[in-house]
Scaffold this motif. Sequence first.
Motif, PDB file in Angstrom:
ATOM      1  N   ARG A   1     -23.056  -8.593  39.126  1.00  0.00           N
ATOM      2  CA  ARG A   1     -24.418  -8.826  38.654  1.00  0.00           C
ATOM      3  C   ARG A   1     -25.057  -7.519  38.182  1.00  0.00           C
ATOM      4  O   ARG A   1     -25.719  -7.470  37.137  1.00  0.00           O
ATOM      5  N   ALA A   2     -24.848  -6.449  38.947  1.00  0.00           N
ATOM      6  CA  ALA A   2     -25.417  -5.157  38.582  1.00  0.00           C
ATOM      7  C   ALA A   2     -24.835  -4.654  37.261  1.00  0.00           C
ATOM      8  O   ALA A   2     -25.549  -4.067  36.436  1.00  0.00           O
TER       9      ALA A   2
ATOM     10  N   LEU B   1     -23.650  -6.515  34.744  1.00  0.00           N
ATOM     11  CA  LEU B   1     -24.237  -7.318  33.665  1.00  0.00           C
ATOM     12  C   LEU B   1     -25.663  -6.871  33.360  1.00  0.00           C
ATOM     13  O   LEU B   1     -26.051  -6.746  32.189  1.00  0.00           O
ATOM     14  N   ASP B   2     -26.443  -6.631  34.404  1.00  0.00           N
ATOM     15  CA  ASP B   2     -27.837  -6.230  34.212  1.00  0.00           C
ATOM     16  C   ASP B   2     -27.939  -4.859  33.553  1.00  0.00           C
ATOM     17  O   ASP B   2     -28.856  -4.600  32.772  1.00  0.00           O
ATOM     18  N   ALA B   3     -26.980  -3.977  33.863  1.00  0.00           N
ATOM     19  CA  ALA B   3     -27.017  -2.644  33.289  1.00  0.00           C
ATOM     20  C   ALA B   3     -26.574  -2.638  31.830  1.00  0.00           C
ATOM     21  O   ALA B   3     -27.150  -1.922  30.998  1.00  0.00           O
TER      22      ALA B   3
ATOM     23  N   ASP C   1     -26.217  -5.408  29.651  1.00  0.00           N
ATOM     24  CA  ASP C   1     -26.900  -6.348  28.749  1.00  0.00           C
ATOM     25  C   ASP C   1     -28.028  -7.041  29.504  1.00  0.00           C
ATOM     26  O   ASP C   1     -27.938  -8.231  29.826  1.00  0.00           O
ATOM     27  N   PRO C   2     -29.098  -6.304  29.799  1.00  0.00           N
ATOM     28  CA  PRO C   2     -30.154  -6.840  30.671  1.00  0.00           C
ATOM     29  C   PRO C   2     -30.862  -8.068  30.135  1.00  0.00           C
ATOM     30  O   PRO C   2     -31.431  -8.835  30.904  1.00  0.00           O
ATOM     31  N   ASP C   3     -30.820  -8.273  28.831  1.00  0.00           N
ATOM     32  CA  ASP C   3     -31.507  -9.431  28.248  1.00  0.00           C
ATOM     33  C   ASP C   3     -30.598 -10.645  28.088  1.00  0.00           C
ATOM     34  O   ASP C   3     -31.045 -11.702  27.648  1.00  0.00           O
TER      35      ASP C   3
ATOM     36  N   GLU D   1     -28.120 -13.861  29.053  1.00  0.00           N
ATOM     37  CA  GLU D   1     -28.119 -14.939  30.054  1.00  0.00           C
ATOM     38  C   GLU D   1     -26.699 -15.097  30.611  1.00  0.00           C
ATOM     39  O   GLU D   1     -26.007 -16.075  30.339  1.00  0.00           O
ATOM     40  N   HIS D   2     -26.271 -14.107  31.366  1.00  0.00           N
ATOM     41  CA  HIS D   2     -24.921 -14.058  31.887  1.00  0.00           C
ATOM     42  C   HIS D   2     -24.890 -14.444  33.369  1.00  0.00           C
ATOM     43  O   HIS D   2     -25.930 -14.557  34.015  1.00  0.00           O
TER      44      HIS D   2
END
Length: 284
Positions: free
Chosen positions: A159-160, A162-164, A166-168, A170-171
């Motif tokens: 999760r971290a 993905l957020d780093a 491509d923070p925008d 919907e993954h």
Amino acid sequence: MSMPFAEVIGDPITQSKSPVIHGFWLERLGIEGEYNRCHVTAGELHGYLDERRADANWRGCNVTMPHKQAIIPFLDRVDAMAARIGAVNTVVCEDGALVGYNTDAPGFLEPLRREMAQTHLFRMARILGTGGAARAIVAALADAGAVLVLAGRDPDKARAMLDALDPDGEHHAAPLSHFAEPTDFAFDDREGCLDLVVNASPLGMRGQPPLPFDFSHVPPRSICYDIVTVPLRTPFLEQASQRGFRTIDGLSMLIGQADHAFRRFFGARPPRGEDDELRRRLTA
């Protein structure tokens, strides 16, 4: 007479196939140049770069483990994609400045270029693994418009990542164990969609445990891609092929990333029409 040269650095380094790839292209193109291996430890990294910067014949280096992150503070500039991924695998001397790039991302996409040039109703990739290679793959596929499911032993790490990267987007993050157990999910035929299943982990590599994966998680028409190179036909790819899925092996990414590096080192396009012969040399 001295000649332009590039090399691959790492610790260890004897396993690298890069000299075979670049040497083959230099030979085929008739370019006066060399590509070598150079064993560089962590403590030698800064000194190595200072020495090479002063060598007018040095065109740059590929960087393998464990230096892809450690080398960044010693560079003059880092390309935006490499900075985003947080890893450099190619250093080029440009007008005296050491510039870092990441060619793993475009190299991963290269065997998918025909699919990526098409328009799809939906693109989804299931990526297994959260190591350094996965970071480049996540960034590349997110930029290509894919919705990602990233699976790792630690879903919080997935999760971290993905957020780093491509923070925008919907993954989705998932435990790797989710894909080890059968699912009764009813996929549609996925016509007009692009589905990928990517093993970005070392699981399935010779000397490593097998990849725990159940093929009930693979949608119809999927492409199964394994970045492992030893063995080239991993159990994951063999099972995928037996089930009728198109497969892409690890040499595809390895050659693809080397293509981007070679252009920067030697200013020429590799003779990609001879990939079959190159593969024969790499697997001999």
